[in-house]
Design an enzyme around this catalytic site. Structure first.
Site, PDB file in Angstrom:
ATOM      1  N   ASP A 273       0.875  -1.159   0.000  1.00  0.00           N
ATOM      2  CA  ASP A 273       0.000   0.000   0.000  1.00  0.00           C
ATOM      3  C   ASP A 273       0.921   1.220   0.000  1.00  0.00           C
ATOM      4  O   ASP A 273       2.104   1.115   0.342  1.00  0.00           O
ATOM      5  CB  ASP A 273      -0.886  -0.028   1.250  1.00  0.00           C
ATOM      6  CG  ASP A 273      -1.781   1.193   1.362  1.00  0.00           C
ATOM      7  OD1 ASP A 273      -2.390   1.587   0.352  1.00  0.00           O
ATOM      8  OD2 ASP A 273      -1.868   1.760   2.471  1.00  0.00           O
TER       9      ASP A 273
ATOM     10  N   ASP B  58      -0.021   5.050   1.035  1.00  0.00           N
ATOM     11  CA  ASP B  58      -0.196   5.972   2.162  1.00  0.00           C
ATOM     12  C   ASP B  58      -0.245   5.200   3.477  1.00  0.00           C
ATOM     13  O   ASP B  58      -1.049   4.292   3.651  1.00  0.00           O
ATOM     14  CB  ASP B  58      -1.474   6.795   1.985  1.00  0.00           C
ATOM     15  CG  ASP B  58      -1.460   7.628   0.703  1.00  0.00           C
ATOM     16  OD1 ASP B  58      -0.362   7.948   0.212  1.00  0.00           O
ATOM     17  OD2 ASP B  58      -2.549   7.957   0.203  1.00  0.00           O
TER      18      ASP B  58
ATOM     19  N   SER C  52      -8.933   7.746  -3.926  1.00  0.00           N
ATOM     20  CA  SER C  52     -10.262   8.319  -4.141  1.00  0.00           C
ATOM     21  C   SER C  52     -10.237   9.836  -4.208  1.00  0.00           C
ATOM     22  O   SER C  52     -11.230  10.447  -4.602  1.00  0.00           O
ATOM     23  CB  SER C  52     -11.231   7.856  -3.054  1.00  0.00           C
ATOM     24  OG  SER C  52     -10.872   8.394  -1.798  1.00  0.00           O
TER      25      SER C  52
ATOM     26  N   ARG D  47     -12.932  12.452  -5.872  1.00  0.00           N
ATOM     27  CA  ARG D  47     -13.466  13.541  -5.053  1.00  0.00           C
ATOM     28  C   ARG D  47     -13.076  14.917  -5.598  1.00  0.00           C
ATOM     29  O   ARG D  47     -13.489  15.934  -5.056  1.00  0.00           O
ATOM     30  CB  ARG D  47     -12.962  13.399  -3.613  1.00  0.00           C
ATOM     31  CG  ARG D  47     -13.383  12.115  -2.934  1.00  0.00           C
ATOM     32  CD  ARG D  47     -12.621  11.916  -1.619  1.00  0.00           C
ATOM     33  NE  ARG D  47     -12.659  10.556  -1.155  1.00  0.00           N
ATOM     34  CZ  ARG D  47     -13.450  10.102  -0.199  1.00  0.00           C
ATOM     35  NH1 ARG D  47     -14.299  10.909   0.397  1.00  0.00           N
ATOM     36  NH2 ARG D  47     -13.403   8.843   0.167  1.00  0.00           N
TER      37      ARG D  47
ATOM     38  N   HIS E 264     -11.397   5.426  -7.930  1.00  0.00           N
ATOM     39  CA  HIS E 264     -12.822   5.561  -7.644  1.00  0.00           C
ATOM     40  C   HIS E 264     -13.095   5.959  -6.199  1.00  0.00           C
ATOM     41  O   HIS E 264     -12.270   5.742  -5.315  1.00  0.00           O
ATOM     42  CB  HIS E 264     -13.538   4.239  -7.959  1.00  0.00           C
ATOM     43  CG  HIS E 264     -13.284   3.764  -9.347  1.00  0.00           C
ATOM     44  ND1 HIS E 264     -12.483   2.680  -9.624  1.00  0.00           N
ATOM     45  CD2 HIS E 264     -13.686   4.251 -10.545  1.00  0.00           C
ATOM     46  CE1 HIS E 264     -12.426   2.502 -10.936  1.00  0.00           C
ATOM     47  NE2 HIS E 264     -13.144   3.451 -11.519  1.00  0.00           N
TER      48      HIS E 264
ATOM     49  N   CYS F 103     -16.934  -0.071  -7.848  1.00  0.00           N
ATOM     50  CA  CYS F 103     -15.903  -0.704  -8.678  1.00  0.00           C
ATOM     51  C   CYS F 103     -15.418  -1.998  -8.022  1.00  0.00           C
ATOM     52  O   CYS F 103     -15.709  -2.262  -6.868  1.00  0.00           O
ATOM     53  CB  CYS F 103     -14.725   0.255  -8.870  1.00  0.00           C
ATOM     54  SG  CYS F 103     -13.813   0.580  -7.343  1.00  0.00           S
TER      55      CYS F 103
ATOM     56  N   CYS G 213     -12.065  -2.621  -8.043  1.00  0.00           N
ATOM     57  CA  CYS G 213     -10.640  -2.428  -7.755  1.00  0.00           C
ATOM     58  C   CYS G 213     -10.382  -1.783  -6.390  1.00  0.00           C
ATOM     59  O   CYS G 213      -9.276  -1.889  -5.867  1.00  0.00           O
ATOM     60  CB  CYS G 213      -9.964  -1.617  -8.861  1.00  0.00           C
ATOM     61  SG  CYS G 213     -10.709  -0.031  -9.273  1.00  0.00           S
TER      62      CYS G 213
ATOM     63  N   ASP H 296      -1.549  -0.862   6.037  1.00  0.00           N
ATOM     64  CA  ASP H 296      -1.729  -0.294   7.369  1.00  0.00           C
ATOM     65  C   ASP H 296      -3.194  -0.259   7.787  1.00  0.00           C
ATOM     66  O   ASP H 296      -3.513   0.209   8.874  1.00  0.00           O
ATOM     67  CB  ASP H 296      -1.127   1.112   7.457  1.00  0.00           C
ATOM     68  CG  ASP H 296      -1.893   2.137   6.637  1.00  0.00           C
ATOM     69  OD1 ASP H 296      -2.292   1.830   5.496  1.00  0.00           O
ATOM     70  OD2 ASP H 296      -2.098   3.261   7.145  1.00  0.00           O
TER      71      ASP H 296
ATOM     72  N   ARG I  83      -8.729  -2.799   5.343  1.00  0.00           N
ATOM     73  CA  ARG I  83      -9.134  -3.004   3.941  1.00  0.00           C
ATOM     74  C   ARG I  83      -7.960  -3.475   3.081  1.00  0.00           C
ATOM     75  O   ARG I  83      -8.147  -4.257   2.159  1.00  0.00           O
ATOM     76  CB  ARG I  83      -9.802  -1.761   3.370  1.00  0.00           C
ATOM     77  CG  ARG I  83      -8.902  -0.589   3.158  1.00  0.00           C
ATOM     78  CD  ARG I  83      -9.647   0.580   2.511  1.00  0.00           C
ATOM     79  NE  ARG I  83      -8.831   1.764   2.630  1.00  0.00           N
ATOM     80  CZ  ARG I  83      -9.051   2.749   3.476  1.00  0.00           C
ATOM     81  NH1 ARG I  83     -10.078   2.713   4.284  1.00  0.00           N
ATOM     82  NH2 ARG I  83      -8.240   3.779   3.520  1.00  0.00           N
TER      83      ARG I  83
END
Length: 179
Positions: free
Chosen positions: A7, A9, A53, A57, A91, A97, A99, A126, A129
């Site tokens: 991941d 962030d 996202s 946004r 997304h 979605c 992904c 972290d 999800r």
């Protein structure tokens, strides 16, 4: 092929509840770039799988996201590290979605791109999800306690077999010792 999926962030760079919206806001976590460099130099293929996202946004555009990633690539190159590819979901949470983590779509895309079975491939995140998506794709989930990791660990409910490390440097150390 030794493949690891990270991941972004909270694992590689500091996370922000307000999103990382510019190259100036992208700040590497201590030891993360060195960890990627160590893995690269030990013939690991490092790939990112990141929900972004902020694009949906309207907080930043694709050019800005590319500039953020360019900053990361340049910083890594100075240390001999390489992120081979970045898979990202642009997304929002309600877009439906396949992904966006916790769904495994990005991981399945990685498996197709590299023509690999993801069984046992370490996937570092972290948040719950991240780990859920990794586990659904057959990866070996690793939780780091940077970013949201401490909170994720305290909340429990981690996928079976999740390994927990202090940070990405500790993950790299473990993987290199086990190799």
């Amino acid at each position: 092929m030794k493949l690891i999926i990270l991941d972004r962030d909270g694992v590689v760079n500091q996370d922000s509840d307000a999103f990382v919206k510019s190259p100036d806001e992208w700040i590497a976590l201590p030891g993360s770039l060195q960890a990627i460099a160590r893995l690269t130099q030990a013939d690991w293929t490092v790939v990112l799988a990141t929900n972004q996202s902020g694009l949906a946004r309207g907080l930043f555009d694709t050019a800005t996201l590319n500039a953020i990633h360019d900053k990361m690539h340049r910083a890594l190159a100075q240390m001999g590290g390489v992120v081979d590819a970045i898979f990202m979901c642009p997304h929002g949470p309600d877009d439906g979605c396949a992904c966006r983590k916790p769904l495994p779509g990005m991981y399945r895309d990685i498996a197709r791109r590299y023509d690999v079975d993801l069984a046992g491939v370490p996937a570092v995140g972290d948040s719950l999800r991240d780990l859920q998506a990794a586990a659904q794709a057959g990866c070996a989930p690793w939780l780091v306690q940077t970013g949201n990791g401490r909170k994720t660990l305290a909340q429990g409910g981690l996928p079976e077999g999740t390994r927990v490390c202090e940070d990405l440097a500790a993950v790299a150390e473990q993987l290199l010792q086990e190799a």
